[in-house]
Design a protein around this motif. Structure first.
Motif, PDB file in Angstrom:
ATOM      1  N   PHE A 304       0.808  -1.221   0.000  1.00 43.93           N
ATOM      2  CA  PHE A 304       0.000   0.000   0.000  1.00 43.93           C
ATOM      3  C   PHE A 304       0.842   1.272   0.000  1.00 43.93           C
ATOM      4  N   ARG A 305       2.087   1.132  -0.468  1.00 43.30           N
ATOM      5  CA  ARG A 305       2.935   2.312  -0.620  1.00 43.30           C
ATOM      6  C   ARG A 305       2.745   2.906  -2.012  1.00 43.30           C
ATOM      7  N   TYR A 306       3.197   4.126  -2.169  1.00 40.98           N
ATOM      8  CA  TYR A 306       3.085   4.816  -3.448  1.00 40.98           C
ATOM      9  C   TYR A 306       3.860   4.077  -4.535  1.00 40.98           C
ATOM     10  N   SER A 307       3.227   3.913  -5.686  1.00 37.81           N
ATOM     11  CA  SER A 307       3.893   3.337  -6.849  1.00 37.81           C
ATOM     12  C   SER A 307       3.608   4.238  -8.042  1.00 37.81           C
ATOM     13  N   PRO A 308       4.629   4.717  -8.729  1.00 37.78           N
ATOM     14  CA  PRO A 308       4.406   5.670  -9.823  1.00 37.78           C
ATOM     15  C   PRO A 308       3.767   5.022 -11.047  1.00 37.78           C
ATOM     16  N   GLU A 309       3.051   5.839 -11.794  1.00 33.91           N
ATOM     17  CA  GLU A 309       2.489   5.432 -13.075  1.00 33.91           C
ATOM     18  C   GLU A 309       3.488   5.770 -14.169  1.00 33.91           C
ATOM     19  N   LEU A 310       3.781   4.794 -15.040  1.00 27.80           N
ATOM     20  CA  LEU A 310       4.691   4.990 -16.151  1.00 27.80           C
ATOM     21  C   LEU A 310       3.942   4.717 -17.450  1.00 27.80           C
ATOM     22  N   ILE A 311       4.076   5.608 -18.437  1.00 25.66           N
ATOM     23  CA  ILE A 311       3.404   5.447 -19.724  1.00 25.66           C
ATOM     24  C   ILE A 311       4.440   5.557 -20.834  1.00 25.66           C
ATOM     25  N   GLY A 312       4.485   4.557 -21.691  1.00 24.45           N
ATOM     26  CA  GLY A 312       5.445   4.553 -22.789  1.00 24.45           C
ATOM     27  C   GLY A 312       5.481   3.200 -23.451  1.00 24.45           C
ATOM     28  N   HIS A 313       6.674   2.632 -23.576  1.00 19.77           N
ATOM     29  CA  HIS A 313       6.778   1.302 -24.188  1.00 19.77           C
ATOM     30  C   HIS A 313       8.100   0.667 -23.810  1.00 19.77           C
ATOM     31  N   SER A 314       8.093  -0.646 -23.784  1.00 17.18           N
ATOM     32  CA  SER A 314       9.326  -1.404 -23.566  1.00 17.18           C
ATOM     33  C   SER A 314       9.562  -2.306 -24.771  1.00 17.18           C
ATOM     34  N   GLY A 315      10.746  -2.923 -24.805  1.00 14.35           N
ATOM     35  CA  GLY A 315      11.065  -3.877 -25.860  1.00 14.35           C
ATOM     36  C   GLY A 315      11.551  -5.176 -25.265  1.00 14.35           C
ATOM     37  N   SER A 316      11.470  -6.243 -26.039  1.00 18.30           N
ATOM     38  CA  SER A 316      11.794  -7.579 -25.531  1.00 18.30           C
ATOM     39  C   SER A 316      13.272  -7.761 -25.225  1.00 18.30           C
ATOM     40  N   ILE A 317      14.121  -6.811 -25.646  1.00 12.72           N
ATOM     41  CA  ILE A 317      15.553  -6.922 -25.373  1.00 12.72           C
ATOM     42  C   ILE A 317      15.972  -5.994 -24.229  1.00 12.72           C
ATOM     43  N   GLY A 318      15.021  -5.621 -23.397  1.00 19.79           N
ATOM     44  CA  GLY A 318      15.327  -4.805 -22.235  1.00 19.79           C
ATOM     45  C   GLY A 318      15.385  -3.322 -22.507  1.00 19.79           C
ATOM     46  N   SER A 319      14.825  -2.873 -23.626  1.00 19.74           N
ATOM     47  CA  SER A 319      14.775  -1.444 -23.927  1.00 19.74           C
ATOM     48  C   SER A 319      13.535  -0.825 -23.280  1.00 19.74           C
ATOM     49  N   PHE A 320      13.611   0.486 -22.993  1.00 21.54           N
ATOM     50  CA  PHE A 320      12.485   1.149 -22.339  1.00 21.54           C
ATOM     51  C   PHE A 320      12.477   2.631 -22.671  1.00 21.54           C
ATOM     52  N   ALA A 321      11.277   3.194 -22.745  1.00 22.33           N
ATOM     53  CA  ALA A 321      11.076   4.632 -22.951  1.00 22.33           C
ATOM     54  C   ALA A 321       9.747   4.983 -22.307  1.00 22.33           C
ATOM     55  N   PHE A 322       9.787   5.597 -21.132  1.00 19.15           N
ATOM     56  CA  PHE A 322       8.573   5.857 -20.365  1.00 19.15           C
ATOM     57  C   PHE A 322       8.569   7.270 -19.789  1.00 19.15           C
ATOM     58  N   TYR A 323       7.364   7.811 -19.757  1.00 21.51           N
ATOM     59  CA  TYR A 323       7.081   9.106 -19.131  1.00 21.51           C
ATOM     60  C   TYR A 323       6.422   8.839 -17.790  1.00 21.51           C
ATOM     61  N   VAL A 324       6.846   9.559 -16.758  1.00 20.82           N
ATOM     62  CA  VAL A 324       6.288   9.421 -15.411  1.00 20.82           C
ATOM     63  C   VAL A 324       5.548  10.721 -15.109  1.00 20.82           C
ATOM     64  N   PRO A 325       4.237  10.772 -15.380  1.00 21.95           N
ATOM     65  CA  PRO A 325       3.507  12.044 -15.319  1.00 21.95           C
ATOM     66  C   PRO A 325       3.596  12.764 -13.971  1.00 21.95           C
ATOM     67  N   LYS A 326       3.355  12.049 -12.884  1.00 23.51           N
ATOM     68  CA  LYS A 326       3.300  12.723 -11.585  1.00 23.51           C
ATOM     69  C   LYS A 326       4.641  13.329 -11.199  1.00 23.51           C
ATOM     70  N   GLU A 327       5.718  12.646 -11.555  1.00 24.60           N
ATOM     71  CA  GLU A 327       7.050  13.122 -11.175  1.00 24.60           C
ATOM     72  C   GLU A 327       7.673  14.001 -12.257  1.00 24.60           C
ATOM     73  N   GLY A 328       7.030  14.073 -13.430  1.00 28.42           N
ATOM     74  CA  GLY A 328       7.580  14.885 -14.504  1.00 28.42           C
ATOM     75  C   GLY A 328       8.919  14.381 -15.003  1.00 28.42           C
ATOM     76  N   LEU A 329       9.042  13.062 -15.152  1.00 30.74           N
ATOM     77  CA  LEU A 329      10.304  12.450 -15.554  1.00 30.74           C
ATOM     78  C   LEU A 329      10.152  11.686 -16.871  1.00 30.74           C
ATOM     79  N   TYR A 330      11.255  11.633 -17.617  1.00 32.79           N
ATOM     80  CA  TYR A 330      11.336  10.842 -18.843  1.00 32.79           C
ATOM     81  C   TYR A 330      12.512   9.885 -18.682  1.00 32.79           C
ATOM     82  N   LEU A 331      12.253   8.594 -18.900  1.00 32.65           N
ATOM     83  CA  LEU A 331      13.268   7.564 -18.707  1.00 32.65           C
ATOM     84  C   LEU A 331      13.442   6.764 -19.993  1.00 32.65           C
ATOM     85  N   VAL A 332      14.674   6.629 -20.464  1.00 28.14           N
ATOM     86  CA  VAL A 332      14.951   5.810 -21.637  1.00 28.14           C
ATOM     87  C   VAL A 332      16.203   4.986 -21.375  1.00 28.14           C
ATOM     88  N   GLY A 333      16.366   3.910 -22.151  1.00 29.85           N
ATOM     89  CA  GLY A 333      17.580   3.115 -22.022  1.00 29.85           C
ATOM     90  C   GLY A 333      17.386   1.704 -22.515  1.00 29.85           C
TER      91      GLY A 333
END
Length: 359
Positions: A304-333
């Protein structure tokens, strides 16, 4: 704050590279307010290394599609047969004795609600999946006819859902068909559409659709691994096109991700429909919209702790590109590792937590 955040992110990268089967890790983080602009690499990678973004390509396909919707060249509610020859689709969706092949709608492809099987991951009866073959290093080229042939040999998951429905089955076939629609409507190859509609307008100079037949200046994409085996799969990677064939870098990926959610690629009004209904594809944490994944750990699973919402896409080889609206963050890699699809999600949560703890 800058020093504390960057130190924590560097520590995360170094911790990941020490793990089994991890040979390179890339991470890019930006904040909307400009206070964070981090790019880091560990292992056999640099911050400028190009890498296959895999299924994040679906966001590029969706962005191109929505541009054509803005131009009134494509109607999301139209049958796929308005754009593709009916005989191309013959027999690809026969569910419980009913042939839905010619009833498929464009939005059902982009929302993954067509019910079509996945020619890549789904396993045929008395056989092995294409993904298993690729992970064994058995490279092969496929064209659309090959993908449709595999699809016809598999069983659909459900009848096409009407009005968005509540069922989604993740299928690369949906996006390869969208790529074919884009090519048919524009009269141009999907790679040219990506280049002129997305990459060039955003100034993504190191981003392109991979094709092993077309030599390029500069370093090749980082090698992809399955456990301890480097996969030499140029033919398959060249076939992935609209479902997973784009190569990019951290800087370009961050620019694309920000532009996507800023509404720089298509009319922002479409987001209301694209995110109106999230259908579960990996219960209970990953849901799917229109070319987008939504990841969030339910509070009951997180004490019941806070868990952020992430919106974007991942790939089967461990790639990721997500926006975290509440925190105003963009994560890629990327991890360039196909052994554990959950790895980038766990890593992104650790990354967000590190940033929040740094203040």
């Amino acid at each position: 704050m800058r020093s504390a955040v960057y130190d924590r992110l560097e520590q995360l990268l170094q911790a990941e590279i020490r793990k089994r089967y991890i040979y390179s890790v890339l991470l890019g983080v930006q904040s909307q307010d400009g206070r964070i602009d981090f790019r880091g690499a560990a292992g056999a990678a640099t911050v400028d290394s190009p890498y296959l973004i895999a299924s994040i390509t679906k966001m590029v396909t969706a962005a191109t599609l929505m541009q054509l919707v803005d131009e009134r060249q494509i109607d999301l509610d139209a049958p796929v047969t308005d754009y593709l020859a009916p005989d191309l689709l013959d027999g690809i969706h026969v569910y419980k004795g009913v042939d839905y092949s010619h009833q498929l709608k464009v939005y059902q492809l982009v929302h993954q609600t067509s019910g079509l099987p996945d020619y890549y991951e789904d396993k045929p009866k008395n056989g092995v999946s294409l993904s298993s073959e690729i992970k064994r290093g058995r490279d092969r080229a496929l064209d659309l006819a090959d993908m449709l042939a595999i699809t016809r040999s598999l069983s659909p998951k459900f009848a096409p859902d009407a009005n968005g429905g509540r069922k989604s089955h993740y299928s690369d076939m949906n996006y390869q068909l969208l790529g074919e629609i884009i090519e048919t409507v524009t009269g141009k190859p999907i790679g040219e559409n990506f280049q002129t509609r997305v990459f060039d307008p955003l100034g993504l100079e190191q981003t392109y659709l991979y094709d092993c037949r077309t030599p390029r200046d500069g370093p090749p994409p980082l090698p992809v691994y399955y456990r301890d085996q480097a996969l030499n799969i140029p033919l398959f990677a060249s076939s992935d096109k609209a479902a997973g064939g784009v190569v990019s870098t951290l800087s370009d990926s961050l620019r694309f991700l920000r532009a996507y959610f800023d509404g720089a690629l298509f009319d922002r009004k479409h987001f209301a429909r694209m995110m109106a209904r999230w259908n579960t594809i990996i219960p209970p944490v990953i849901k799917y919209g229109y070319g987008l994944m939504r990841f969030q750990v339910p509070r009951a699973m997180n004490l019941f702790r806070y868990s952020p919402e992430l919106i974007g896409h991942s790939g089967s080889i461990g790639s990721f590109a997500f926006y975290v609206p509440k925190e105003g963050l963009y994560l890629v890699g990327t991890f360039n590792q196909a052994d554990k699809p959950s790895r980038p999600f766990q890593f992104m949560l650790r990354t967000i937590n590190a940033i929040l703890k740094a203040g």
